[in-house]
Design an enzyme around this catalytic site. Sequence first.
Site, PDB file in Angstrom:
ATOM      1  CG  ASP A  96      33.761  37.157  27.162  1.00 44.44           C
ATOM      2  OD1 ASP A  96      33.693  36.084  26.523  1.00 44.44           O
ATOM      3  OD2 ASP A  96      33.604  38.274  26.625  1.00 44.44           O
ATOM      4  CD  GLU A 198      36.413  51.099  28.029  1.00 40.96           C
ATOM      5  OE1 GLU A 198      35.691  51.002  29.035  1.00 40.96           O
ATOM      6  OE2 GLU A 198      37.248  50.235  27.697  1.00 40.96           O
TER       7      GLU A 198
END
Length: 398
Positions: A96, A198
Amino acid sequence: MGRRKGSNTAQTSTNSSNQFEGTKIRFQDADDDGVATDNSNLDESILAVDKATEDVSMGEPDVSFVDSDAGDDKTSADYYFDSYSHFGIHEEMLKDVVRTKTYQNVIYQNKFLFQNKVVLDVGAGTGILSLFCAKAGAAHVYAVECSHMADMAKQIVETNGLSDVITVLKGKIEEIELPVAKVDIIISEWMGYFLLFENMLNTVLYARDKWLVNDGVVLPDKASLYLTAIEDAEYKDDKIEFWNNVYGFDMSCIKKQAMMEPLVDTVDQNQIVTNSHLLKTMDISKMAPGDASFTASFKLVAQRDDYIHAFVAYFDVSFTKCHKLMGFSTGPKSRATHWKQTVLYLEDVLTVCEGEAIVGSMTVAPNKKNPRDVDIMVKYSLSGRRCVVSRVQFYKMR
């Protein structure tokens, strides 16, 4: 938490402008040597990456959420650290280039922040951020990683001849002890889907409160969550209405559960029907852990006559301590990242006319049972010429 079939991080449209409500600033592009201006929209800025790298293969609100998994004792926390032991997830993040190149540019183009400083890398993974910091002149870097990837990170550090600058520590931030009393900089790539999935942000805040010097730097130091609305009839029909007739059988009882599960995917900017509304900006250097739970109002104004099938959430992050403002956006009008966007389908199909407004509020909080999961409650209403609706919907990211 679902994903579209066949989705990927490639996106054909870049450098498009977004409309949103909030501060008007511009990120410095990754390879832009020009001076950033103060009068262009945050969402207009796209991280321009080096062409050579492009082919690299507030107290918790008192809300009772629907318990959609009664009897399920498994939690995302059970799998969280183990999932980061697998190479695939690190490959995806490293490739990414919006994410990784931004961090590299923040560090390499702002060496004055790092030279002769002690750095703590929270959730170091392969150690890529620690390697960047060491190359930028840090006196020492402590790379903390709880998963088995810490073993690989140690080897990577040794292979690259940086063992004298980088110390890899395996364990949870909340349980380890650093060899030093304080650090000058905390750097972390803590953001999850929907920014908060998360719940790694609380780990960064714990490290900040325990080890960061009074005038220390947290990177990144700002994160903002936005909401917009889209037309998405085709995929909503495939994902939700599918359950009405499955090979001739009625399985519509599953629709409610499917509707509650947000979808992580890239959204085509042509699907966007409304403006984007800033829900929440978090100052990582100052916020309290409870500030990640919040209720925020929103007003989404239709920019054309259309139908609305879903809300879409995305986030921006900023590094404001740099010589020039730097950061990136995960919005649908920006270059795609591995975070994509988060799609929350509506039970109603909203028929909107240009200028009409959907008003409401979004409540976000960690799930009480599985704190790495996120509970979302959305209240919305529309009083339009062709559609009048008022509803409350619950979602759970897991």
